[in-house]
Design an enzyme around this catalytic site. Sequence first.
Site, short mmCIF file in Angstrom:
data_model
loop_
_atom_site.label_atom_id
_atom_site.label_comp_id
_atom_site.label_asym_id
_atom_site.label_seq_id
_atom_site.Cartn_x
_atom_site.Cartn_y
_atom_site.Cartn_z
N ARG A 1 43.65 24.25 3.01
CA ARG A 1 44.58 24.86 2.05
C ARG A 1 44.30 24.35 0.63
NH1 ARG A 1 50.44 24.63 4.91
NH2 ARG A 1 49.62 23.02 6.27
N SER B 1 50.82 16.51 10.29
CA SER B 1 52.12 16.65 10.96
C SER B 1 52.10 15.92 12.31
CB SER B 1 52.42 18.13 11.16
OG SER B 1 51.38 18.71 11.92
N CYS C 1 55.46 12.88 2.46
CA CYS C 1 55.90 12.22 3.70
C CYS C 1 56.87 11.10 3.40
CB CYS C 1 54.71 11.71 4.50
SG CYS C 1 53.90 10.34 3.70
#
Length: 491
Positions: free
Chosen positions: A179, A228, A283
Amino acid sequence: MSEQILQNFINGKWTSSATGRFREVQNPATAEILAKVPISSAAELDQAAQVAHKAFLEWRNVPVTKRIQYLFKLKDLLEANFEDLSRTITMEHGKTLEESRGEMRRAIENVEVACGTPTLMMGDFVENIAPGIDEYMIRQPIGVTGIISPFNFPGMIAFWFIPYAVAAGNTVVIKPSSRVPITMFKLVKLMEESGLPAGVVNMVNGGSEIVDAILDHPLIKSASFVGSTPVAMHVYSRGSAHGKRVQAMGGAKNPVLILPDADVKVTTDILIDSAFGNAGQRCLAAATAIMVGEADKIFIPALAEAASRRVVGYGLNPEVQMGPVITPQDKVRIEGLIQQGVDEGAKMLVDGRKAVIPGYEKGNFIRPTILTDVPVDGLIAKTEVFGPVLGIMHVNTVEQGIEILNNGAFGNMGCIFTSNGSVARKFRNEAEAGNIGINIGVAAPMAFFPFSGWKDSFFGTLHGQGKHAIEFFTQTKIVIERWPKEWTRKF
Ligand code: NAD
Protein backbone atom coordinates in the site's frame (compact mmCIF):
# COMPACT_ATOMS: atom_id res chain seq x y z
CA MET A 1 5.52 12.44 -8.77
CA SER A 2 4.93 10.78 -12.14
CA GLU A 3 3.16 7.44 -12.32
CA GLN A 4 6.08 5.06 -12.19
CA ILE A 5 6.39 1.31 -12.17
CA LEU A 6 8.42 0.24 -9.15
CA GLN A 7 11.06 -2.45 -9.39
CA ASN A 8 12.57 -5.04 -7.12
CA PHE A 9 16.17 -4.78 -5.93
CA ILE A 10 18.03 -8.06 -6.20
CA ASN A 11 21.80 -8.57 -6.08
CA GLY A 12 22.50 -4.85 -6.36
CA LYS A 13 20.37 -4.45 -9.50
CA TRP A 14 16.96 -2.90 -10.09
CA THR A 15 14.88 -5.61 -11.72
CA SER A 16 11.40 -5.52 -13.23
CA SER A 17 9.09 -8.19 -11.87
CA ALA A 18 8.21 -10.82 -14.44
CA THR A 19 4.68 -11.35 -13.14
CA GLY A 20 2.90 -8.54 -14.95
CA ARG A 21 0.67 -8.15 -11.89
CA PHE A 22 0.53 -4.71 -10.29
CA ARG A 23 -1.21 -2.79 -7.55
CA GLU A 24 -1.85 0.93 -7.87
CA VAL A 25 -0.44 3.14 -5.13
CA GLN A 26 -2.89 5.92 -4.46
CA ASN A 27 -2.46 9.19 -2.57
CA PRO A 28 -5.17 8.79 0.11
CA ALA A 29 -5.87 12.54 0.24
CA THR A 30 -6.13 13.27 -3.48
CA ALA A 31 -6.82 9.81 -4.99
CA GLU A 32 -4.00 10.48 -7.48
CA ILE A 33 -2.22 7.31 -8.66
CA LEU A 34 1.41 7.73 -7.64
CA ALA A 35 2.95 4.49 -8.84
CA LYS A 36 2.33 0.88 -9.64
CA VAL A 37 3.93 -1.75 -7.46
CA PRO A 38 4.57 -5.27 -8.74
CA ILE A 39 3.00 -8.26 -7.05
CA SER A 40 6.05 -10.46 -7.41
CA SER A 41 6.15 -14.25 -7.37
CA ALA A 42 7.68 -16.79 -5.00
CA ALA A 43 10.25 -17.53 -7.74
CA GLU A 44 11.44 -13.91 -7.52
CA LEU A 45 11.71 -14.20 -3.75
CA ASP A 46 13.74 -17.38 -4.22
CA GLN A 47 16.14 -15.51 -6.48
CA ALA A 48 16.59 -12.82 -3.82
CA ALA A 49 17.11 -15.43 -1.08
CA GLN A 50 19.77 -17.22 -3.14
CA VAL A 51 21.80 -14.07 -3.81
CA ALA A 52 21.38 -12.89 -0.23
CA HIS A 53 22.76 -16.22 0.95
CA LYS A 54 25.74 -15.97 -1.39
CA ALA A 55 26.40 -12.39 -0.24
CA PHE A 56 26.13 -13.48 3.40
CA LEU A 57 29.08 -15.86 3.07
CA GLU A 58 31.33 -12.85 2.40
CA TRP A 59 29.53 -10.15 4.35
CA ARG A 60 29.75 -12.11 7.62
CA ASN A 61 33.53 -11.87 7.44
CA VAL A 62 33.70 -8.15 6.67
CA PRO A 63 34.94 -6.59 9.94
CA VAL A 64 32.11 -5.07 11.95
CA THR A 65 34.05 -1.80 12.09
CA LYS A 66 33.88 -1.70 8.29
CA ARG A 67 30.25 -2.83 8.11
CA ILE A 68 29.12 0.14 10.18
CA GLN A 69 30.87 2.59 7.84
CA TYR A 70 28.03 1.95 5.37
CA LEU A 71 25.58 2.96 8.09
CA PHE A 72 27.43 6.21 8.78
CA LYS A 73 27.17 6.93 5.05
CA LEU A 74 23.50 5.94 5.04
CA LYS A 75 22.83 8.29 7.95
CA ASP A 76 24.29 11.19 5.91
CA LEU A 77 22.19 10.21 2.90
CA LEU A 78 19.03 10.01 5.01
CA GLU A 79 19.71 13.48 6.42
CA ALA A 80 20.38 14.88 2.95
CA ASN A 81 17.12 13.39 1.62
CA PHE A 82 15.10 14.00 4.78
CA GLU A 83 12.56 16.39 3.28
CA ASP A 84 11.98 14.35 0.14
CA LEU A 85 11.47 11.16 2.15
CA SER A 86 9.07 12.93 4.53
CA ARG A 87 7.04 14.35 1.65
CA THR A 88 6.91 10.92 0.05
CA ILE A 89 5.53 9.41 3.26
CA THR A 90 2.83 12.09 3.41
CA MET A 91 1.91 11.59 -0.24
CA GLU A 92 1.55 7.82 -0.14
CA HIS A 93 0.36 7.40 3.45
CA GLY A 94 -1.56 10.60 4.21
CA LYS A 95 -0.09 11.63 7.58
CA THR A 96 0.92 15.25 8.05
CA LEU A 97 4.35 16.41 6.94
CA GLU A 98 5.30 17.03 10.57
CA GLU A 99 4.31 13.46 11.45
CA SER A 100 6.33 12.15 8.49
CA ARG A 101 9.36 14.11 9.67
CA GLY A 102 8.95 12.60 13.13
CA GLU A 103 8.79 9.15 11.55
CA MET A 104 11.97 9.65 9.52
CA ARG A 105 13.76 11.02 12.59
CA ARG A 106 12.95 7.78 14.40
CA ALA A 107 14.19 5.72 11.44
CA ILE A 108 17.50 7.61 11.47
CA GLU A 109 17.87 7.11 15.23
CA ASN A 110 17.88 3.36 14.60
CA VAL A 111 20.75 3.77 12.13
CA GLU A 112 22.62 5.79 14.74
CA VAL A 113 22.13 3.14 17.43
CA ALA A 114 23.17 0.34 15.05
CA CYS A 115 26.43 2.20 14.43
CA GLY A 116 27.28 1.01 17.96
CA THR A 117 27.13 -2.64 16.87
CA PRO A 118 30.83 -3.30 17.61
CA THR A 119 29.96 -2.74 21.26
CA LEU A 120 26.42 -4.14 21.08
CA MET A 121 27.57 -7.52 19.72
CA MET A 122 30.48 -8.00 22.08
CA GLY A 123 30.67 -11.39 23.73
CA ASP A 124 31.58 -12.58 27.24
CA PHE A 125 34.70 -14.20 28.63
CA VAL A 126 35.36 -16.06 31.86
CA GLU A 127 38.91 -17.06 32.56
CA ASN A 128 39.68 -20.24 34.52
CA ILE A 129 36.29 -21.94 34.63
CA ALA A 130 38.48 -24.90 35.63
CA PRO A 131 42.27 -24.97 36.08
CA GLY A 132 43.79 -23.70 32.82
CA ILE A 133 40.45 -23.68 30.98
CA ASP A 134 38.72 -20.55 29.66
CA GLU A 135 35.19 -20.18 28.35
CA TYR A 136 33.80 -17.47 26.15
CA MET A 137 30.79 -16.56 24.10
CA ILE A 138 30.86 -14.86 20.72
CA ARG A 139 27.94 -13.57 18.69
CA GLN A 140 27.73 -14.54 15.03
CA PRO A 141 25.20 -13.44 12.41
CA ILE A 142 22.41 -15.87 11.55
CA GLY A 143 22.29 -15.56 7.75
CA VAL A 144 19.59 -14.22 5.45
CA THR A 145 16.82 -12.39 7.32
CA GLY A 146 13.34 -11.52 6.05
CA ILE A 147 11.76 -8.17 6.96
CA ILE A 148 8.03 -7.57 6.41
CA SER A 149 6.50 -4.19 7.18
CA PRO A 150 3.00 -2.68 7.53
CA PHE A 151 1.51 0.39 5.87
CA ASN A 152 1.32 2.79 8.80
CA PHE A 153 5.01 3.75 9.05
CA PRO A 154 6.39 3.35 5.51
CA GLY A 155 9.82 4.69 6.48
CA MET A 156 10.40 3.82 10.12
CA ILE A 157 9.34 0.29 10.90
CA ALA A 158 11.72 -1.60 8.63
CA PHE A 159 14.48 0.37 10.37
CA TRP A 160 13.69 -1.37 13.66
CA PHE A 161 15.47 -4.29 11.97
CA ILE A 162 17.52 -3.48 8.82
CA PRO A 163 20.45 -1.52 10.32
CA TYR A 164 20.96 -4.02 13.14
CA ALA A 165 20.69 -7.06 10.86
CA VAL A 166 23.19 -5.64 8.39
CA ALA A 167 25.65 -4.30 10.99
CA ALA A 168 25.64 -7.68 12.74
CA GLY A 169 26.75 -9.36 9.49
CA ASN A 170 23.46 -10.65 8.07
CA THR A 171 21.95 -10.01 4.67
CA VAL A 172 18.31 -9.00 4.24
CA VAL A 173 15.30 -9.41 1.99
CA ILE A 174 12.71 -6.69 2.57
CA LYS A 175 9.01 -6.97 1.67
CA PRO A 176 7.42 -3.53 2.09
CA SER A 177 3.68 -2.97 2.40
CA SER A 178 2.26 -2.88 -1.12
CA ARG A 179 0.00 0.00 0.00
CA VAL A 180 2.99 2.32 0.63
CA PRO A 181 6.01 0.98 -1.27
CA ILE A 182 7.44 4.25 -2.66
CA THR A 183 9.19 5.34 0.54
CA MET A 184 11.03 2.01 0.86
CA PHE A 185 11.87 2.16 -2.85
CA LYS A 186 13.63 5.48 -2.16
CA LEU A 187 15.23 4.19 1.03
CA VAL A 188 16.67 1.15 -0.75
CA LYS A 189 18.05 3.49 -3.43
CA LEU A 190 19.90 5.30 -0.63
CA MET A 191 21.18 1.98 0.75
CA GLU A 192 22.48 1.25 -2.76
CA GLU A 193 24.13 4.70 -2.83
CA SER A 194 25.77 3.99 0.53
CA GLY A 195 27.93 1.45 -1.33
CA LEU A 196 26.70 -1.67 0.47
CA PRO A 197 27.95 -4.71 -1.51
CA ALA A 198 25.50 -6.34 -3.93
CA GLY A 199 23.19 -8.85 -2.28
CA VAL A 200 23.46 -7.48 1.27
CA VAL A 201 20.15 -5.63 0.96
CA ASN A 202 17.45 -6.95 -1.37
CA MET A 203 13.83 -5.94 -1.80
CA VAL A 204 10.98 -7.91 -3.31
CA ASN A 205 7.62 -6.17 -3.63
CA GLY A 206 4.38 -8.05 -3.36
CA GLY A 207 1.72 -9.42 -1.04
CA SER A 208 1.04 -12.49 1.05
CA GLU A 209 2.66 -14.84 -1.49
CA ILE A 210 6.03 -13.19 -0.82
CA VAL A 211 5.47 -13.29 2.94
CA ASP A 212 4.73 -17.02 2.82
CA ALA A 213 7.71 -17.61 0.53
CA ILE A 214 9.95 -15.86 3.08
CA LEU A 215 8.54 -18.02 5.88
CA ASP A 216 9.02 -21.24 3.92
CA HIS A 217 12.42 -20.57 2.36
CA PRO A 218 15.18 -22.81 3.74
CA LEU A 219 17.90 -20.19 3.18
CA ILE A 220 16.06 -17.48 5.13
CA LYS A 221 16.86 -17.95 8.80
CA SER A 222 14.59 -15.41 10.46
CA ALA A 223 11.51 -13.28 9.93
CA SER A 224 10.84 -9.87 11.44
CA PHE A 225 7.20 -8.92 10.96
CA VAL A 226 5.05 -5.95 11.94
CA GLY A 227 1.34 -5.83 11.10
CA SER A 228 -2.07 -6.91 12.32
CA THR A 229 -2.51 -9.65 14.93
CA PRO A 230 -4.08 -12.34 12.69
CA VAL A 231 -1.23 -12.02 10.19
CA ALA A 232 1.37 -11.82 13.01
CA MET A 233 0.03 -15.11 14.38
CA HIS A 234 0.18 -16.66 10.93
CA VAL A 235 3.75 -15.43 10.41
CA TYR A 236 4.84 -16.65 13.84
CA SER A 237 3.40 -20.13 13.49
CA ARG A 238 4.37 -20.72 9.85
CA GLY A 239 7.88 -19.32 10.32
CA SER A 240 8.44 -21.32 13.51
CA ALA A 241 7.16 -24.48 11.84
CA HIS A 242 10.00 -24.01 9.35
CA GLY A 243 12.53 -23.70 12.16
CA LYS A 244 13.05 -19.95 11.86
CA ARG A 245 13.51 -17.29 14.48
CA VAL A 246 10.46 -15.10 14.32
CA GLN A 247 9.60 -11.77 15.93
CA ALA A 248 6.05 -10.80 15.01
CA MET A 249 4.52 -7.57 16.23
CA GLY A 250 0.74 -7.43 16.04
CA GLY A 251 -2.16 -5.04 16.52
CA ALA A 252 -3.27 -3.06 19.55
CA LYS A 253 -6.15 -1.48 21.43
CA ASN A 254 -4.50 0.85 23.89
CA PRO A 255 -6.31 1.92 27.09
CA VAL A 256 -5.51 5.18 28.85
CA LEU A 257 -6.60 5.81 32.45
CA ILE A 258 -7.52 9.41 33.24
CA LEU A 259 -7.70 10.41 36.90
CA PRO A 260 -9.53 13.53 38.10
CA ASP A 261 -6.27 14.96 39.46
CA ALA A 262 -4.56 14.99 36.04
CA ASP A 263 -3.64 18.36 34.52
CA VAL A 264 -6.55 19.24 32.24
CA LYS A 265 -4.73 21.09 29.45
CA VAL A 266 -1.69 18.82 29.19
CA THR A 267 -3.77 15.64 29.40
CA THR A 268 -6.33 16.80 26.85
CA ASP A 269 -3.70 17.92 24.34
CA ILE A 270 -1.68 14.73 24.70
CA LEU A 271 -4.67 12.40 24.61
CA ILE A 272 -6.13 14.06 21.51
CA ASP A 273 -2.77 13.83 19.80
CA SER A 274 -2.41 10.17 20.76
CA ALA A 275 -5.91 9.21 19.55
CA PHE A 276 -5.94 11.25 16.33
CA GLY A 277 -2.27 11.62 15.35
CA ASN A 278 -1.59 9.64 12.17
CA ALA A 279 -5.41 9.58 11.83
CA GLY A 280 -5.43 6.95 14.58
CA GLN A 281 -3.42 4.56 12.40
CA ARG A 282 -0.73 4.00 14.97
CA CYS A 283 -0.13 0.87 17.03
CA LEU A 284 0.47 3.23 19.98
CA ALA A 285 -2.71 5.25 19.48
CA ALA A 286 -4.91 5.81 22.53
CA ALA A 287 -8.03 3.83 21.65
CA THR A 288 -9.98 3.81 24.92
CA ALA A 289 -9.97 6.56 27.54
CA ILE A 290 -11.02 5.11 30.89
CA MET A 291 -12.30 7.93 33.10
CA VAL A 292 -11.83 7.24 36.78
CA GLY A 293 -14.31 8.77 39.27
CA GLU A 294 -15.15 12.39 38.52
CA ALA A 295 -12.66 12.62 35.64
CA ASP A 296 -15.40 12.27 33.02
CA LYS A 297 -17.05 15.52 34.10
CA ILE A 298 -13.82 17.42 33.62
CA PHE A 299 -12.36 15.75 30.57
CA ILE A 300 -15.27 14.83 28.30
CA PRO A 301 -16.14 18.46 27.45
CA ALA A 302 -12.44 19.31 27.01
CA LEU A 303 -11.85 16.33 24.70
CA ALA A 304 -14.96 17.07 22.63
CA GLU A 305 -13.87 20.64 22.13
CA ALA A 306 -10.29 19.70 21.17
CA ALA A 307 -11.40 16.92 18.79
CA SER A 308 -13.84 19.21 16.98
CA ARG A 309 -11.12 21.84 16.57
CA ARG A 310 -8.60 19.51 14.89
CA VAL A 311 -7.85 20.65 11.34
CA VAL A 312 -8.32 17.77 8.89
CA GLY A 313 -6.99 17.82 5.32
CA TYR A 314 -4.09 17.08 3.02
CA GLY A 315 -0.98 16.51 5.12
CA LEU A 316 1.25 18.62 2.87
CA ASN A 317 -0.70 21.73 3.85
CA PRO A 318 1.05 23.20 6.90
CA GLU A 319 -2.10 24.09 8.85
CA VAL A 320 -3.42 20.51 8.69
CA GLN A 321 -3.29 18.46 11.91
CA MET A 322 -4.77 15.19 10.67
CA GLY A 323 -4.77 13.45 7.29
CA PRO A 324 -6.99 10.80 5.70
CA VAL A 325 -7.10 7.05 6.37
CA ILE A 326 -5.22 4.80 4.04
CA THR A 327 -7.82 3.47 1.56
CA PRO A 328 -11.49 3.98 0.66
CA GLN A 329 -12.10 0.43 1.95
CA ASP A 330 -10.62 1.36 5.32
CA LYS A 331 -12.86 4.43 5.50
CA VAL A 332 -15.90 2.20 4.96
CA ARG A 333 -14.59 -0.35 7.51
CA ILE A 334 -13.93 2.31 10.16
CA GLU A 335 -17.28 4.04 9.67
CA GLY A 336 -18.93 0.62 9.95
CA LEU A 337 -17.20 0.02 13.30
CA ILE A 338 -18.33 3.44 14.55
CA GLN A 339 -21.92 2.50 13.69
CA GLN A 340 -21.45 -0.86 15.38
CA GLY A 341 -20.40 0.99 18.56
CA VAL A 342 -23.55 3.11 18.43
CA ASP A 343 -25.67 0.01 17.81
CA GLU A 344 -24.07 -1.61 20.87
CA GLY A 345 -25.14 1.29 23.09
CA ALA A 346 -22.26 3.77 22.92
CA LYS A 347 -23.23 7.45 22.68
CA MET A 348 -21.95 9.68 19.90
CA LEU A 349 -20.08 12.67 21.36
CA VAL A 350 -18.24 13.85 18.24
CA ASP A 351 -19.24 12.32 14.89
CA GLY A 352 -16.50 12.46 12.27
CA ARG A 353 -18.29 10.51 9.57
CA LYS A 354 -19.36 12.02 6.26
CA ALA A 355 -16.35 14.31 6.25
CA VAL A 356 -15.94 16.39 3.12
CA ILE A 357 -12.73 18.40 2.79
CA PRO A 358 -13.08 21.20 0.21
CA GLY A 359 -10.64 20.60 -2.64
CA TYR A 360 -10.07 16.98 -1.55
CA GLU A 361 -13.48 15.47 -2.11
CA LYS A 362 -11.95 12.20 -3.35
CA GLY A 363 -9.83 11.68 -0.21
CA ASN A 364 -10.51 9.03 2.44
CA PHE A 365 -11.26 11.48 5.23
CA ILE A 366 -12.89 10.79 8.57
CA ARG A 367 -12.84 13.56 11.17
CA PRO A 368 -12.00 12.82 14.82
CA THR A 369 -14.77 10.75 16.37
CA ILE A 370 -15.49 10.21 20.08
CA LEU A 371 -17.93 7.71 21.54
CA THR A 372 -18.82 7.75 25.24
CA ASP A 373 -20.43 5.05 27.41
CA VAL A 374 -18.68 2.37 25.39
CA PRO A 375 -19.83 -1.00 26.79
CA VAL A 376 -16.86 -2.96 28.15
CA ASP A 377 -17.94 -6.20 26.51
CA GLY A 378 -18.96 -4.76 23.16
CA LEU A 379 -17.12 -5.42 19.92
CA ILE A 380 -16.04 -1.79 19.60
CA ALA A 381 -14.28 -2.04 22.99
CA LYS A 382 -12.27 -5.03 21.85
CA THR A 383 -11.65 -4.48 18.14
CA GLU A 384 -8.68 -2.53 16.84
CA VAL A 385 -10.34 0.24 14.78
CA PHE A 386 -7.09 1.72 13.43
CA GLY A 387 -8.74 4.99 12.57
CA PRO A 388 -9.51 8.34 14.27
CA VAL A 389 -11.90 6.97 16.86
CA LEU A 390 -11.63 7.34 20.64
CA GLY A 391 -13.95 5.36 22.92
CA ILE A 392 -14.64 6.54 26.45
CA MET A 393 -15.56 4.33 29.42
CA HIS A 394 -16.17 5.15 33.06
CA VAL A 395 -15.03 3.32 36.20
CA ASN A 396 -15.14 4.20 39.89
CA THR A 397 -11.66 3.07 40.91
CA VAL A 398 -8.16 2.77 39.52
CA GLU A 399 -8.31 -0.97 40.25
CA GLN A 400 -11.33 -1.34 37.94
CA GLY A 401 -9.49 0.59 35.23
CA ILE A 402 -6.43 -1.64 35.50
CA GLU A 403 -8.70 -4.69 35.39
CA ILE A 404 -10.22 -3.56 32.09
CA LEU A 405 -6.74 -2.98 30.70
CA ASN A 406 -5.52 -6.38 31.86
CA ASN A 407 -8.59 -8.20 30.51
CA GLY A 408 -7.89 -6.86 27.02
CA ALA A 409 -6.35 -9.24 24.49
CA PHE A 410 -3.64 -6.80 23.43
CA GLY A 411 -0.70 -5.48 25.43
CA ASN A 412 1.04 -2.92 23.29
CA MET A 413 0.63 0.14 25.50
CA GLY A 414 -1.08 1.32 28.67
CA CYS A 415 -1.05 4.93 29.87
CA ILE A 416 -2.13 6.79 32.97
CA PHE A 417 -2.65 10.52 33.53
CA THR A 418 -2.48 11.62 37.16
CA SER A 419 -0.56 13.85 39.55
CA ASN A 420 -0.41 11.05 42.13
CA GLY A 421 2.97 9.30 42.06
CA SER A 422 1.88 6.36 44.15
CA VAL A 423 -1.06 5.56 41.86
CA ALA A 424 1.21 5.93 38.83
CA ARG A 425 3.68 3.53 40.41
CA LYS A 426 0.93 0.96 41.09
CA PHE A 427 -0.20 1.28 37.47
CA ARG A 428 3.34 0.81 36.17
CA ASN A 429 3.68 -2.33 38.27
CA GLU A 430 0.32 -3.95 37.53
CA ALA A 431 -0.59 -2.97 33.96
CA GLU A 432 -0.17 -5.91 31.58
CA ALA A 433 1.28 -4.01 28.66
CA GLY A 434 4.84 -3.78 27.43
CA ASN A 435 5.05 -0.02 26.78
CA ILE A 436 3.81 2.19 29.62
CA GLY A 437 3.14 5.92 29.47
CA ILE A 438 2.88 7.97 32.67
CA ASN A 439 1.52 11.37 31.67
CA ILE A 440 2.68 10.36 28.17
CA GLY A 441 0.23 9.54 25.36
CA VAL A 442 2.42 7.68 22.87
CA ALA A 443 4.95 5.60 24.80
CA ALA A 444 7.15 4.89 21.77
CA PRO A 445 10.51 3.50 22.91
CA MET A 446 13.63 5.27 21.67
CA ALA A 447 15.80 3.23 19.29
CA PHE A 448 18.08 2.04 22.12
CA PHE A 449 15.13 0.40 23.93
CA PRO A 450 13.13 -2.60 22.65
CA PHE A 451 9.68 -1.93 21.19
CA SER A 452 8.08 -4.05 23.88
CA GLY A 453 4.57 -5.21 22.96
CA TRP A 454 3.01 -8.01 25.03
CA LYS A 455 0.15 -10.50 24.69
CA ASP A 456 -1.61 -10.43 21.28
CA SER A 457 0.52 -7.44 20.29
CA PHE A 458 3.68 -9.53 20.07
CA PHE A 459 4.69 -13.10 19.28
CA GLY A 460 8.27 -14.02 19.99
CA THR A 461 10.90 -13.27 22.60
CA LEU A 462 13.18 -10.54 21.29
CA HIS A 463 11.65 -7.30 20.05
CA GLY A 464 12.81 -4.81 17.42
CA GLN A 465 15.35 -2.02 18.09
CA GLY A 466 18.50 -1.76 20.20
CA LYS A 467 20.04 -4.67 22.05
CA HIS A 468 17.04 -6.92 21.43
CA ALA A 469 17.53 -6.55 17.68
CA ILE A 470 21.22 -7.39 17.94
CA GLU A 471 20.40 -10.47 20.00
CA PHE A 472 17.74 -11.50 17.50
CA PHE A 473 20.10 -11.13 14.55
CA THR A 474 22.98 -13.02 16.15
CA GLN A 475 23.46 -16.51 17.50
CA THR A 476 25.70 -17.21 20.42
CA LYS A 477 28.62 -19.54 20.12
CA ILE A 478 30.31 -20.87 23.23
CA VAL A 479 33.96 -21.82 23.10
CA ILE A 480 35.70 -23.69 25.90
CA GLU A 481 39.43 -23.98 25.47
CA ARG A 482 42.47 -25.44 27.15
CA TRP A 483 46.11 -24.61 26.42
CA PRO A 484 48.25 -26.62 28.88
CA LYS A 485 51.72 -25.26 29.41
CA GLU A 486 53.27 -28.72 28.87
CA TRP A 487 51.98 -28.77 25.26
CA THR A 488 53.96 -25.69 24.37
CA ARG A 489 56.86 -26.68 22.12
CA LYS A 490 60.20 -25.01 22.66
CA PHE A 491 61.44 -23.00 19.68
P1 NAD B 1 -1.29 -6.19 7.73
O1 NAD B 1 -1.22 -7.29 8.72
O2 NAD B 1 -2.46 -6.11 6.84
O3 NAD B 1 -0.01 -6.24 6.75
C1 NAD B 1 1.30 -6.32 7.25
C2 NAD B 1 2.19 -7.00 6.21
O4 NAD B 1 1.74 -8.34 6.02
C3 NAD B 1 2.13 -6.33 4.85
O5 NAD B 1 3.43 -6.30 4.30
C4 NAD B 1 1.18 -7.21 4.05
O6 NAD B 1 1.48 -7.22 2.68
C5 NAD B 1 1.39 -8.58 4.67
N1 NAD B 1 0.16 -9.40 4.70
C6 NAD B 1 -1.12 -8.96 4.76
N2 NAD B 1 -1.98 -10.00 4.81
C7 NAD B 1 -1.23 -11.12 4.80
C8 NAD B 1 -1.54 -12.51 4.83
N3 NAD B 1 -2.79 -12.94 4.90
N4 NAD B 1 -0.52 -13.40 4.79
C9 NAD B 1 0.77 -12.97 4.73
N5 NAD B 1 1.10 -11.67 4.69
C10 NAD B 1 0.14 -10.75 4.72
O7 NAD B 1 -1.09 -4.84 8.56
P2 NAD B 1 -1.26 -3.34 8.04
O8 NAD B 1 -2.70 -3.06 7.82
O9 NAD B 1 -0.31 -3.06 6.94
O10 NAD B 1 -0.75 -2.53 9.31
C11 NAD B 1 -1.57 -2.17 10.37
C12 NAD B 1 -1.45 -3.13 11.51
O11 NAD B 1 -0.10 -3.18 11.97
C13 NAD B 1 -2.27 -2.71 12.72
O12 NAD B 1 -2.88 -3.84 13.27
C14 NAD B 1 -1.24 -2.14 13.68
O13 NAD B 1 -1.59 -2.18 15.04
C15 NAD B 1 -0.07 -3.03 13.39
N6 NAD B 1 1.17 -2.43 13.81
C16 NAD B 1 1.77 -2.95 14.92
C17 NAD B 1 2.94 -2.40 15.39
C18 NAD B 1 3.61 -2.95 16.61
O14 NAD B 1 4.72 -2.56 16.91
N7 NAD B 1 2.98 -3.83 17.35
C19 NAD B 1 3.51 -1.30 14.73
C20 NAD B 1 2.86 -0.80 13.59
C21 NAD B 1 1.69 -1.39 13.15
